[in-house]
Write a protein that holds these residues in place. Structure first.
Motif, PDB file in Angstrom:
ATOM      1  N   GLN A  76     -21.815  -2.655 -20.401  1.00  0.00           N
ATOM      2  CA  GLN A  76     -20.411  -2.927 -20.071  1.00  0.00           C
ATOM      3  C   GLN A  76     -20.212  -4.402 -19.748  1.00  0.00           C
ATOM      4  O   GLN A  76     -20.903  -4.968 -18.894  1.00  0.00           O
ATOM      5  CB  GLN A  76     -20.005  -2.072 -18.866  1.00  0.00           C
ATOM      6  N   HIS A  77     -19.241  -5.028 -20.423  1.00  0.00           N
ATOM      7  CA  HIS A  77     -18.895  -6.420 -20.128  1.00  0.00           C
ATOM      8  C   HIS A  77     -17.932  -6.450 -18.947  1.00  0.00           C
ATOM      9  O   HIS A  77     -16.970  -5.685 -18.892  1.00  0.00           O
ATOM     10  CB  HIS A  77     -18.247  -7.076 -21.347  1.00  0.00           C
ATOM     11  N   VAL A  78     -18.211  -7.344 -17.992  1.00  0.00           N
ATOM     12  CA  VAL A  78     -17.374  -7.482 -16.804  1.00  0.00           C
ATOM     13  C   VAL A  78     -16.814  -8.896 -16.773  1.00  0.00           C
ATOM     14  O   VAL A  78     -17.569  -9.877 -16.786  1.00  0.00           O
ATOM     15  CB  VAL A  78     -18.198  -7.212 -15.515  1.00  0.00           C
ATOM     16  N   PRO A 121     -22.700  -7.928   7.149  1.00  0.00           N
ATOM     17  CA  PRO A 121     -21.258  -8.044   6.865  1.00  0.00           C
ATOM     18  C   PRO A 121     -20.988  -8.762   5.547  1.00  0.00           C
ATOM     19  O   PRO A 121     -20.050  -8.410   4.828  1.00  0.00           O
ATOM     20  CB  PRO A 121     -20.733  -8.829   8.070  1.00  0.00           C
ATOM     21  N   GLU A 122     -21.809  -9.769   5.228  1.00  0.00           N
ATOM     22  CA  GLU A 122     -21.630 -10.481   3.959  1.00  0.00           C
ATOM     23  C   GLU A 122     -21.816  -9.537   2.775  1.00  0.00           C
ATOM     24  O   GLU A 122     -21.029  -9.557   1.811  1.00  0.00           O
ATOM     25  CB  GLU A 122     -22.629 -11.626   3.856  1.00  0.00           C
ATOM     26  N   LEU A 123     -22.853  -8.696   2.833  1.00  0.00           N
ATOM     27  CA  LEU A 123     -23.106  -7.769   1.732  1.00  0.00           C
ATOM     28  C   LEU A 123     -21.968  -6.764   1.604  1.00  0.00           C
ATOM     29  O   LEU A 123     -21.485  -6.502   0.488  1.00  0.00           O
ATOM     30  CB  LEU A 123     -24.424  -7.025   1.961  1.00  0.00           C
ATOM     31  N   ASP A 124     -21.526  -6.204   2.713  1.00  0.00           N
ATOM     32  CA  ASP A 124     -20.452  -5.212   2.657  1.00  0.00           C
ATOM     33  C   ASP A 124     -19.156  -5.829   2.140  1.00  0.00           C
ATOM     34  O   ASP A 124     -18.428  -5.200   1.360  1.00  0.00           O
ATOM     35  CB  ASP A 124     -20.237  -4.598   4.043  1.00  0.00           C
ATOM     36  N   ALA A 125     -18.869  -7.062   2.573  1.00  0.00           N
ATOM     37  CA  ALA A 125     -17.650  -7.724   2.098  1.00  0.00           C
ATOM     38  C   ALA A 125     -17.749  -8.018   0.605  1.00  0.00           C
ATOM     39  O   ALA A 125     -16.772  -7.832  -0.145  1.00  0.00           O
ATOM     40  CB  ALA A 125     -17.426  -9.010   2.882  1.00  0.00           C
ATOM     41  N   PHE A 126     -18.912  -8.464   0.159  1.00  0.00           N
ATOM     42  CA  PHE A 126     -19.099  -8.726  -1.271  1.00  0.00           C
ATOM     43  C   PHE A 126     -18.921  -7.454  -2.087  1.00  0.00           C
ATOM     44  O   PHE A 126     -18.231  -7.445  -3.112  1.00  0.00           O
ATOM     45  CB  PHE A 126     -20.489  -9.312  -1.524  1.00  0.00           C
ATOM     46  N   ALA A 127     -19.565  -6.358  -1.636  1.00  0.00           N
ATOM     47  CA  ALA A 127     -19.499  -5.097  -2.388  1.00  0.00           C
ATOM     48  C   ALA A 127     -18.066  -4.581  -2.459  1.00  0.00           C
ATOM     49  O   ALA A 127     -17.613  -4.128  -3.522  1.00  0.00           O
ATOM     50  CB  ALA A 127     -20.415  -4.064  -1.745  1.00  0.00           C
ATOM     51  N   ALA A 128     -17.346  -4.641  -1.340  1.00  0.00           N
ATOM     52  CA  ALA A 128     -15.958  -4.171  -1.342  1.00  0.00           C
ATOM     53  C   ALA A 128     -15.104  -5.013  -2.280  1.00  0.00           C
ATOM     54  O   ALA A 128     -14.252  -4.481  -3.017  1.00  0.00           O
ATOM     55  CB  ALA A 128     -15.402  -4.215   0.079  1.00  0.00           C
ATOM     56  N   HIS A 156     -13.297  -4.813  -9.956  1.00  0.00           N
ATOM     57  CA  HIS A 156     -13.741  -4.198 -11.206  1.00  0.00           C
ATOM     58  C   HIS A 156     -13.658  -2.675 -11.225  1.00  0.00           C
ATOM     59  O   HIS A 156     -13.911  -2.066 -12.268  1.00  0.00           O
ATOM     60  CB  HIS A 156     -15.178  -4.633 -11.502  1.00  0.00           C
ATOM     61  N   GLY A 157     -13.334  -2.054 -10.100  1.00  0.00           N
ATOM     62  CA  GLY A 157     -13.198  -0.609 -10.068  1.00  0.00           C
ATOM     63  C   GLY A 157     -14.500   0.128 -10.279  1.00  0.00           C
ATOM     64  O   GLY A 157     -14.501   1.275 -10.758  1.00  0.00           O
ATOM     65  N   ILE A 158     -15.633  -0.501  -9.926  1.00  0.00           N
ATOM     66  CA  ILE A 158     -16.946   0.109 -10.104  1.00  0.00           C
ATOM     67  C   ILE A 158     -17.579   0.294  -8.729  1.00  0.00           C
ATOM     68  O   ILE A 158     -17.870  -0.692  -8.040  1.00  0.00           O
ATOM     69  CB  ILE A 158     -17.857  -0.780 -10.973  1.00  0.00           C
ATOM     70  N   PRO A 159     -17.788   1.533  -8.276  1.00  0.00           N
ATOM     71  CA  PRO A 159     -18.435   1.746  -6.967  1.00  0.00           C
ATOM     72  C   PRO A 159     -19.862   1.204  -6.982  1.00  0.00           C
ATOM     73  O   PRO A 159     -20.602   1.400  -7.953  1.00  0.00           O
ATOM     74  CB  PRO A 159     -18.417   3.267  -6.802  1.00  0.00           C
ATOM     75  N   LEU A 160     -20.247   0.517  -5.905  1.00  0.00           N
ATOM     76  CA  LEU A 160     -21.579  -0.077  -5.830  1.00  0.00           C
ATOM     77  C   LEU A 160     -22.449   0.654  -4.824  1.00  0.00           C
ATOM     78  O   LEU A 160     -22.073   0.813  -3.661  1.00  0.00           O
ATOM     79  CB  LEU A 160     -21.489  -1.552  -5.421  1.00  0.00           C
ATOM     80  N   GLU A 161     -23.626   1.066  -5.271  1.00  0.00           N
ATOM     81  CA  GLU A 161     -24.660   1.568  -4.371  1.00  0.00           C
ATOM     82  C   GLU A 161     -25.161   0.380  -3.553  1.00  0.00           C
ATOM     83  O   GLU A 161     -25.447  -0.683  -4.087  1.00  0.00           O
ATOM     84  CB  GLU A 161     -25.772   2.197  -5.215  1.00  0.00           C
ATOM     85  N   ARG A 162     -25.246   0.563  -2.208  1.00  0.00           N
ATOM     86  CA  ARG A 162     -25.456  -0.577  -1.317  1.00  0.00           C
ATOM     87  C   ARG A 162     -26.910  -1.004  -1.160  1.00  0.00           C
ATOM     88  O   ARG A 162     -27.181  -2.178  -0.922  1.00  0.00           O
ATOM     89  CB  ARG A 162     -24.880  -0.268   0.077  1.00  0.00           C
ATOM     90  N   LEU A 163     -27.870  -0.074  -1.254  1.00  0.00           N
ATOM     91  CA  LEU A 163     -29.250  -0.421  -0.935  1.00  0.00           C
ATOM     92  C   LEU A 163     -29.908  -1.271  -2.018  1.00  0.00           C
ATOM     93  O   LEU A 163     -30.796  -2.077  -1.720  1.00  0.00           O
ATOM     94  CB  LEU A 163     -30.087   0.841  -0.705  1.00  0.00           C
ATOM     95  N   TYR A 164     -29.478  -1.105  -3.257  1.00  0.00           N
ATOM     96  CA  TYR A 164     -30.078  -1.833  -4.373  1.00  0.00           C
ATOM     97  C   TYR A 164     -29.043  -2.633  -5.162  1.00  0.00           C
ATOM     98  O   TYR A 164     -29.173  -3.845  -5.304  1.00  0.00           O
ATOM     99  CB  TYR A 164     -30.786  -0.856  -5.323  1.00  0.00           C
ATOM    100  N   VAL A 165     -28.057  -1.944  -5.694  1.00  0.00           N
ATOM    101  CA  VAL A 165     -27.178  -2.561  -6.690  1.00  0.00           C
ATOM    102  C   VAL A 165     -26.310  -3.663  -6.086  1.00  0.00           C
ATOM    103  O   VAL A 165     -26.132  -4.729  -6.694  1.00  0.00           O
ATOM    104  CB  VAL A 165     -26.307  -1.485  -7.373  1.00  0.00           C
ATOM    105  N   ALA A 166     -25.779  -3.444  -4.894  1.00  0.00           N
ATOM    106  CA  ALA A 166     -24.954  -4.472  -4.272  1.00  0.00           C
ATOM    107  C   ALA A 166     -25.767  -5.733  -3.999  1.00  0.00           C
ATOM    108  O   ALA A 166     -25.288  -6.864  -4.193  1.00  0.00           O
ATOM    109  CB  ALA A 166     -24.332  -3.943  -2.977  1.00  0.00           C
TER     110      ALA A 166
END
Length: 317
Positions: free
Chosen positions: A32-34, A263-270, A276-286
């Protein structure tokens, strides 16, 4: 050492080689192109390799790492799979699901004896619901999991089993992950993956074309140099007899260690999810995408490059 009985009876197990094709894995996984301005401003194209869509219960690198192990277990006549992991291990969940779907009994050796007397978290509850027998051990005993004495004690307690290591990473798993690299021939200059045990990176790098580079983003602390460099090389020697492909690690994005978040990771993931409307798994993908976004902004990728992030899993329901 304490254990918790299985949530249900798996039923009679046969030793016939399982028909993994009957599970209908989605292979090759979608690419998928983002459109993301943080990459585009640097002249870099971002792709997502959606391994999270391979199978709803055996997603991502878990399918690729387990496939050859499941075949080997069945061919050896094994009725039971035994493996290891922490309380939030995606590998444990995938092994439990594979057991239910293919007719293996499963045993999970869980790090943390204190967890035996606590309510199961959603991840372990899912394992139990899929029939996995949960065996909790203290952390000192868990560190000895690779020792022959530990294997002997486990076989005495549970009987014969086919052992799959923590994270599923062994030579067969690495060989299974080469398909990921082959699926990306000609599609990308750099292919990045979040790393817990190094197995996916080892296979990915071996499967890529000579002009492609694999990048590992460790999700846990490892010191300098990161222990995963040596482990990835060890796995490549076990699988192929030597180092394969071009690969390296960037260990700046673990956010404090495994299962740790900032907090930086959570803010980035959100923000990424909103963009992009793509849910991110937090432990690895984010952590992987945080790393790639930072690297792009640092100018680590030359203009005109294509960078692919391997999405190895989806958020836990």
């Amino acid at each position: 050492m304490k254990q918790r009985p299985p949530a249900r009876d798996n039923g009679r197990v046969t030793s016939a080689v399982p028909d993994l094709a009957a599970l209908r894995p989605r292979l090759p996984s979608p690419l998928q192109h983002v459109e993301d301005g943080r990459f585009a401003r640097r002249g870099v194209r971002l792709l997502l390799k959606r391994d999270d869509l391979i199978h709803p219960e055996l997603p991502g690198n878990k399918w690729r790492k387990l496939e050859l192990n499941l075949r080997a277990a069945a061919e050896a006549g094994a009725h039971t799979l035994l493996t290891f992991g922490g309380a939030y291990s995606n590998h444990l969940r995938a092994t439990a699901a594979a057991g239910r779907l293919l007719g293996f009994a499963t045993i999970g050796v869980i790090r943390g004896a204190e967890l035996a007397d606590k309510p199961l978290n959603p991840s372990l509850a899912r394992c139990a619901a899929d029939g996995m027998r949960l065996h909790f051990v203290d952390r000192a005993a868990y560190r000895r999991k690779a020792e022959p004495e530990t294997a002997a004690a486990l076989r005495e307690r549970f009987g014969p089993y086919y052992a799959v290591p923590e994270g599923g990473s062994n030579a067969l798993a690495v060989q299974g992950c080469t398909a990921l690299g082959r699926e990306l021939h000609g599609a990308s200059d750099v292919v990045a993956v979040a790393c817990g045990t190094g197995g996916t990176l080892a296979g990915l790098a071996a499967g890529l074309a000579p002009d492609q580079r694999a990048l590992g983003i460790p999700v846990l602390k490892g010191g300098t140099p990161h222990f995963l460099a040596a482990e990835t090389e060890r796995l490549q020697y076990a699988a192929f007899g030597g180092r394969r492909g071009t690969w390296d690690l960037d260990d700046r994005f673990h956010c404090g260690g495994y299962a740790r978040r900032t907090p930086e990771l959570d803010a980035f993931a959100a923000d990424f999810e909103d963009r992009h409307g793509i849910p991110l798994e937090r432990l690895y993908v984010a952590k992987l995408l945080l790393g790639l976004t930072t690297l792009a902004q640092e100018g680590a990728f030359p203009p005109g490059s294509t960078v692919t992030a391997v999405v190895t899993g989806a958020p836990t329901p």
